[in-house]
Motif scaffolding. Structure first.
Motif, short mmCIF file in Angstrom:
data_model
loop_
_atom_site.label_atom_id
_atom_site.label_comp_id
_atom_site.label_asym_id
_atom_site.label_seq_id
_atom_site.Cartn_x
_atom_site.Cartn_y
_atom_site.Cartn_z
N THR A 61 -0.28 4.36 -2.18
CA THR A 61 0.89 5.23 -2.14
C THR A 61 1.06 5.79 -0.74
N THR A 62 2.29 5.75 -0.28
CA THR A 62 2.64 6.38 0.98
C THR A 62 3.46 7.62 0.67
N GLY B 61 6.38 5.82 6.20
CA GLY B 61 5.63 6.86 5.51
C GLY B 61 4.77 7.63 6.49
N ARG C 123 8.58 12.68 -0.62
CA ARG C 123 8.75 11.55 -1.54
C ARG C 123 7.56 10.62 -1.40
N SER C 124 7.49 9.67 -2.33
CA SER C 124 6.39 8.70 -2.30
C SER C 124 6.92 7.30 -2.55
N THR C 125 6.14 6.34 -2.09
CA THR C 125 6.37 4.93 -2.38
C THR C 125 5.02 4.37 -2.80
N THR C 126 5.00 3.66 -3.93
CA THR C 126 3.74 3.20 -4.48
C THR C 126 3.80 1.72 -4.83
#
Length: 167
Positions: free
Chosen positions: A72-73, A104, A133-136
């Motif tokens: 996750t970023t 990220g 926010r996140s990116t996974t």
């Protein structure tokens, strides 16, 4: 401060210690054909310079029930980064975290018991002030698990070993 180079004896010693972590130093010294004191001095020097960072057992988190691995970023407000990192340290499911370049800001490796558990961990982090926010992505399998021995071998000028025997 990291040591800049390894010689062949350092490399052979680190390889044997990784291959046989429960062997005593006397046994490793015998296999290398050096005195135990020589081996101990080299190991102490490598530890003192930060090259050797631990002696504990490797633990498989999947065997502990945390079978989902996610990367996750998190995008964060830069002024809050220090406080955010302090909060991340308190989340046991975050196995590692790195400040990164690119879209990220903080990259985390997360272990969870299920996809829902990973989502819960991410939601918890998203509640931290300054996390935007996140990116996974979810890992499906590890085709090359974390390893350092091939790099150690190269730096020490040792011959390559088949991947099945490396860690």
């Amino acid at each position: 401060m990291a040591r800049q180079g390894l010689d062949r004896l350092d490399g052979r010693m680190l390889r044997l210690l990784r291959e046989r972590p429960r062997a005593g130093l006397l046994e490793i010294a015998r296999q290398l054909g050096v005195a135990r004191g020589t081996l101990q001095a080299r190991l102490d020097r490598l530890a003192g310079s930060g090259v050797v960072t631990g002696y504990g057992p490797d633990v498989d988190v999947a065997a502990l029930g945390h079978v989902v691995e996610a990367f996750t970023t998190f995008e964060v407000d830069q002024p809050a980064r220090e406080a955010i990192v302090a909060c991340l340290r308190d989340v046991p499911q975050i196995l590692e975290a790195h400040i990164v370049t690119g879209p990220g800001d903080i990259w985390c490796r997360i272990a969870g018991t299920s996809n829902q558990h990973v989502q819960h961990v991410i939601d918890h982090v998203l509640e931290v002030p300054g996390v935007r926010r996140s990116t996974t992505v979810i890992a499906l399998s590890a085709v090359i698990p974390y390893r350092v021995q091939p790099l150690v071998d190269e730096l020490a000028g040792l011959p390559k070993k088949p991947d099945a025997q490396r860690r």
